[in-house]
Design a protein around this motif. Structure first.
Motif, PDB file in Angstrom:
ATOM      1  N   GLY A   1       0.788  -1.237   0.000  1.00  0.00           N
ATOM      2  CA  GLY A   1       0.000   0.000   0.000  1.00  0.00           C
ATOM      3  C   GLY A   1       0.816   1.280   0.000  1.00  0.00           C
ATOM      4  O   GLY A   1       0.326   2.328   0.407  1.00  0.00           O
ATOM      5  N   THR A   2       2.073   1.215  -0.437  1.00  0.00           N
ATOM      6  CA  THR A   2       2.892   2.431  -0.391  1.00  0.00           C
ATOM      7  C   THR A   2       3.203   2.954  -1.784  1.00  0.00           C
ATOM      8  O   THR A   2       4.172   3.685  -1.977  1.00  0.00           O
ATOM      9  CB  THR A   2       4.214   2.163   0.344  1.00  0.00           C
ATOM     10  N   LEU A   3       2.376   2.587  -2.780  1.00  0.00           N
ATOM     11  CA  LEU A   3       2.689   2.968  -4.160  1.00  0.00           C
ATOM     12  C   LEU A   3       2.415   4.444  -4.424  1.00  0.00           C
ATOM     13  O   LEU A   3       2.991   5.046  -5.308  1.00  0.00           O
ATOM     14  CB  LEU A   3       1.867   2.096  -5.114  1.00  0.00           C
ATOM     15  N   HIS A   4       1.513   5.027  -3.660  1.00  0.00           N
ATOM     16  CA  HIS A   4       1.130   6.416  -3.940  1.00  0.00           C
ATOM     17  C   HIS A   4       1.317   7.294  -2.722  1.00  0.00           C
ATOM     18  O   HIS A   4       0.424   8.058  -2.372  1.00  0.00           O
ATOM     19  CB  HIS A   4      -0.333   6.484  -4.385  1.00  0.00           C
ATOM     20  N   LEU A   5       2.448   7.177  -2.077  1.00  0.00           N
ATOM     21  CA  LEU A   5       2.671   7.978  -0.879  1.00  0.00           C
ATOM     22  C   LEU A   5       2.570   9.461  -1.223  1.00  0.00           C
ATOM     23  O   LEU A   5       3.006   9.895  -2.285  1.00  0.00           O
ATOM     24  CB  LEU A   5       4.047   7.677  -0.299  1.00  0.00           C
ATOM     25  N   ALA A   6       1.981  10.212  -0.335  1.00  0.00           N
ATOM     26  CA  ALA A   6       1.695  11.614  -0.627  1.00  0.00           C
ATOM     27  C   ALA A   6       2.551  12.519   0.226  1.00  0.00           C
ATOM     28  O   ALA A   6       2.122  13.567   0.678  1.00  0.00           O
ATOM     29  CB  ALA A   6       0.217  11.886  -0.391  1.00  0.00           C
ATOM     30  N   GLU A   7       3.808  12.099   0.436  1.00  0.00           N
ATOM     31  CA  GLU A   7       4.653  12.851   1.345  1.00  0.00           C
ATOM     32  C   GLU A   7       4.827  14.300   0.890  1.00  0.00           C
ATOM     33  O   GLU A   7       4.822  15.222   1.693  1.00  0.00           O
ATOM     34  CB  GLU A   7       6.011  12.171   1.447  1.00  0.00           C
TER      35      GLU A   7
END
Lengths: 693, 693
Positions: free
Chosen positions: A324-330
């Protein structure tokens, strides 16, 4: 086993209730108590019978009760009142020096959206979590199923780190000099004035036992990567996935190395035998497998490294999807605590936050960071030159004097060099930290990547300077082979001992007796005991070990074909020892969710290209090839030309290969494009809705 | 000047009204007539007094009136009835062989959204157009302001190309063999059975006159790129922008080349003078500017090419923003007409359309395309070898015989080689087309890029094989210099003549008298005249000319420092001649909106890296350097080693530079991230709305 279950029901300490004193910050708070001892939650959906202790905050021993009360209120206050929106527990003793923190459902869900984590949607696909749409995500009722333990703990840290003073404020119980100004980062400030000594996530004994059983106690071939991700978080899980993938990828070069060693040994035997006239050999190649074996090994390892890296990128992409870390919004979230700049409106998100122009950061990197790093690399070379010069001088002096005293003088250059190198490394680490702070990166990941890159370049240079010197200046292949094999064997032995055996012994015979734990110990003491373990030193050491290994293998493997075999054996134990280390010997680390290995990915790729240059050069140097060239009537220049040609062709092939093998599997590309498409459509729809309303 | 105005009011032909015959497809159509002669529009917002003729469809001369009527209805029918949703006009004579097509507002706006074009929003920013939100975009009332002429015309072609049979269908007036099956592409089918001879966009005389005045009639230094984009479309505008940028970027190397030529000339003069004892020289460098000048030139041009390409990428990004093509949605739109595959649900967009697995395309490329291209490159080498062999043979024979007859034999190898090369090129172009069709690309741009890449590699190889042979095998620098300078001067002269002078003369004295146009000619004849011009041959020839130029400059410039000067002079006229050509000598082309130069960008970048290898090699070969090495006591091998070292360092610097210079300006990155952020937010909002409704 779920958290709390092994404690026999909900966590329920006898800690005295904190009274909502002096309505400074939280006067508007009107909530209901959920679990005894914990601070109150403001939102009915977050009330639950069982509260899971996630993070422990260790305060200075002599901290005043009013400061602790203020902190408890701050942690418990809702976010719109400037609090962290978490749950705080004062521990067994309300005036003691610890605070245990947990998180209510709403805060966790909002943080999930803010971090850009993907979760399983009702249709079974992974989708970016949306708070408004929470009911359509699987398990969003039960936080212990919905989020992993590592995510929950990281979110607590994320909220605590994000605490900022809403206005100028005096911290109760501290001298007047410790005032918070508007927008000051509270947690940083409290750390710097020494009120907060430490913040660390708590182990979950039940889960840890299960994990260690599945991970390293038996003779498992596969690692429980998903469980590692659940318990330790994705950055640790990525390290172990890479270690796993890399170890299995070593099989082909190891096999080839064994074959080549076997055949060249048998050829040498045959040559000996045929010279002594006992046996004829007809099926062996004339050119001698010594050279052709080396060449085969070199070309194979150059192409292998590209295929390996490309396949790893694909695997990394699918792991990142699964976790679930493909679209991190950092880059859309709040900047990291240390980031500073003039307040302004972020043109991307439209929020008010500190801004720092990109060009200024680039300028700082170009004008300050790069020259300083260059200077330190120069100092490494200077040290090495001095060492060689000193050694020659000592040799000279010993020959001249010949006494026992001057014999000891022979060791002086080595000792001085070791001291110099260590001092340099220590100084460099400080300088790198300072430089990266100075570059003022907005995102934590960018900060970490730049810091890692700086230390990495230096460390790598330090490790390989001697080998490169032998290979390119002394041009002494036998010495290189000797050095390489001893480095491989000795450093691995040393690593295994220092990494595992010593910590294990220390833990077993020195530390453990002091923290004997009994079943009926109070919960707080168990938590305190975790704080006594040394903090986890981070993954830099582990990664650099792999990188140096990979460097030995890809840069110089053609001089010592058994490299891959030794590395394979080493890594099979390394997996277990690293797992044991992180589970038992250190405090649990906070791990931010990450989508890949970050800068390490690039380091491995760069190394794989440099390896072409070094292998072609080493092949050219090999005495067999030189002899062959002479026999075949090729001049040294032509031989060199041929080597350069081969090098360019190989680099060309490598580039083509890395372009042709897609970096992500097809099914992930489709999912990514689907998300892009839906976002585009949604943006159009949204404008319409805004219009209508 | 707006379309139609120069015709004195609305276009109004006396063509007989088309009766809505036999309600086969359009029975549900119930609309109002807008402009006389044009087919009816179904939607009230699209009604307008003035209809602009955009595209002409040329039918076979003997096409039956029922077929033409069917076509007119098909073009005019709304999209949900399987038509193109356009406006059709049967021309002066209802039974004639042309159809003029225009587009109503709604169709244009929907196509704008489908293509993913960005337009100016009410707040002045460029935003992806959304049909639902059309009222908030600037000028969305007036299509002639909102969309450029090129966009409107491309959209007409896009709609016509997208026509597909909704069910099995017999085309009226054609034999029974010409039936359309369900989902057949109608326009392709009609083209293949010969009903439609040609489809081309119409010139707008007024706009064209304005454009040519601003572009090439005067002594302008800057090109009117925005007007070019408006009139011809972004792919043409990108070519001219690149030509412009490239020409101005030639200034520094041209200046350097002039300086070096001047100084080496003066040094030679001084050497001559000092030998004859007339004048002393003290301020000149000892090492001789001959070599150091060449080296300076080589190193400069290697670094220059990287900076130039990186700055162009930035410029390209900002042009693409200005022209609204930054977020083209081609991969989400309908596949290109030639695409085939099994019907299925596209996992990205959820639409039913032909699908073709990615791996199968990759497989076809790897197993078929790459070997075939390799084979043809081999045939080029084979031809060159044959040519050298034949030349040697002819030389031999001439010497043996010595007659006049055998003198002519000397030309035979050259003639045979030219014939062979031309035949090969023709065959290759067909094969490349076939291969790219076979690869079955989904998007038109991917198709074009793969086709261009194939032809490009071959053409480039063809051009440079001889020069590379001279440089790397014959190692004959003087011959290379002679060949390069003659190629530069002769090919440029030939190009200028064939590209401009001849077409101009042909146009002026041969074609023009046959199509004298008078003011009072009927409109239809003016349109027909445009069809008589030759079709535009595409930008491949123009780009390859630039690439070959750039190749001369970057690969071999160190042997002939004046290259950049000659190229600069050539390009200043080239801009004008290319502009004249596209405006006057050819039919107007359809230009799809594009975001960059596509595969040409990569070709230039690859060339800039290859240039490092070739320049280092040429410097090594230069007799001066060889002499200097001998004088300095360096062996050939050491000299070669130094060259290899320099090459690696330069490539390293180039890579670092291209990584460090960001590919898009900061302000564009922010805008792009803002759009990504808004899309992400919108996606979350949308789910909520779906939930509520």
């Amino acid at each position: 086993m779920k958290a709390g279950e092994d404690e026999g029901g909900p966590v329920c300490w006898k800690g005295s209730e904190v009274k909502p004193a002096g309505g400074s910050l939280l006067s508007r708070l009107s909530a209901t108590v959920s679990a005894p001892g914990w601070s109150k939650v403001s939102c009915p959906c977050c009330m639950s019978e069982r509260v899971e202790p996630l993070v422990m905050v260790q305060l200075r021993a002599d901290v005043g009760p009013e400061t602790k009360r203020w902190l408890l209120r701050l942690i418990g206050a809702s976010q719109k009142d400037g609090g962290a929106g978490l749950l705080a527990h004062p521990g067994e003793d309300a005036t003691g020096d610890i605070i245990v923190v947990s998180a209510p459902r709403c805060t966790l869900l909002r943080a999930t959206e803010e971090l850009g984590l993907c979760k399983t949607y009702q249709n079974g696909e992974m989708e970016a979590f949306s708070y408004n749409d929470r009911d359509n995500f699987k398990d969003s009722e039960n936080m212990e199923e919905f989020l992993t333990l590592a995510e929950r703990q990281y979110m607590v840290k994320y909220e605590l780190d994000g605490l900022r003073a809403q206005r100028d404020l005096r911290i109760p119980g501290l001298p007047d000099s410790c005032t918070l100004h508007k927008r000051d980062n509270i947690w940083q400030k409290l750390g710097s004035v020494g009120v907060i000594v430490d913040t660390f996530p708590l182990h979950n004994t039940g889960q840890l036992t299960d994990l260690s059983k599945a991970w390293y106690s038996g003779n498992q071939l596969a690692q429980p990567l998903d469980s590692v991700n659940r318990y330790f978080g994705s950055s640790v899980a990525f390290y172990f996935s890479f270690l796993d993938f890399y170890t299995w990828s070593l099989l082909p070069p190891a096999l080839l190395g064994l074959l080549i060693t076997y055949f060249s040994a048998s050829v040498q035997k045959e040559v000996v035998e045929s010279v002594s006239g006992s046996q004829g050999s007809g099926d062996q190649d004339d050119s001698g497998p010594g050279v052709s074996g080396h060449m085969l090994q070199a070309v194979f390892s150059m192409l292998w490294s590209t295929v390996f890296m490309e396949l790893w990128k694909r695997r990394s992409a699918s792991l990142s999807y699964r976790w679930g870390t493909l679209h991190l919004a950092e880059r859309f979230a709040e900047p990291r605590p240390g980031f500073h700049g003039d307040l302004g409106v972020n043109p991307v998100t439209g929020r008010v936050e500190p801004l720092f122009p990109e060009w200024q950061r680039d300028l700082r990197m170009a004008v300050v960071s790069v020259p300083v790093v260059g200077l330190f690399l120069g100092l490494v070379v200077f040290g090495m030159t001095g060492f060689y010069w000193g050694e020659a001088l000592a040799q000279q002096l010993t020959e001249d004097w010949g006494s026992l005293l001057s014999q000891t003088l022979l060791f002086l250059p080595s000792i001085l060099h070791i001291v110099y190198t260590n001092m340099l490394a220590t100084a460099y680490r400080k300088v790198a930290q300072f430089l990266t702070e100075f570059e003022n990166h907005r995102e934590e990941s960018a900060f970490q990547n730049h810091l890692t890159a700086k230390v990495l370049v230096f460390t790598f240079f330090n490790y390989f300077a001697v080998l490169f010197h032998i290979a390119f200046f002394k041009q002494d292949v036998p010495l290189l082979r000797k050095r390489l094999s001893s480095l491989l064997i000795i450093t691995q032995l040393i690593n295994q001992v220092t990494e595992v055996v010593i910590p294990f012994l220390v833990d077993r015979f020195i530390s453990a007796p002091h923290r004997t734990e009994r079943e009926d110990d109070p919960q707080e003491d168990k938590f305190r005991n975790q704080g006594k373990l040394p903090p986890f030193p981070g993954l830099f050491g582990e990664y650099i070990e792999l990188l140096v290994q990979f460097g030995y293998l890809s840069l110089f493997s053609c001089v010592f074909p058994l490299t891959a075999v030794l590395l394979l054996l080493n890594n099979l134990t390394e997996i277990r020892s690293d797992a044991y280390k992180i589970c038992k010997l250190f405090r649990k680390p906070f791990c931010p969710p990450v989508a890949n290995m970050g800068v390490w990915q690039i380091a491995f790729e760069v190394l794989s290209f440099v390896s072409v240059v070094s292998n072609c050069w080493l092949l050219l140097l090999s005495p067999q090839l030189q002899r062959m060239g002479e026999e075949g009537g090729m001049s040294g220049t032509n031989l060199l030309l041929a080597a350069v040609l081969v090098e360019h062709v190989l680099i060309f092939i490598k580039i083509i290969m890395s372009v042709l093998i897609p970096d992500e599997p097809d099914w992930i590309r489709k999912k990514r494009e689907h998300i892009e498409y839906s976002s585009m459509q949604a943006l159009r729809q949204q404008k319409l809705h805004t219009e209508e309303s």
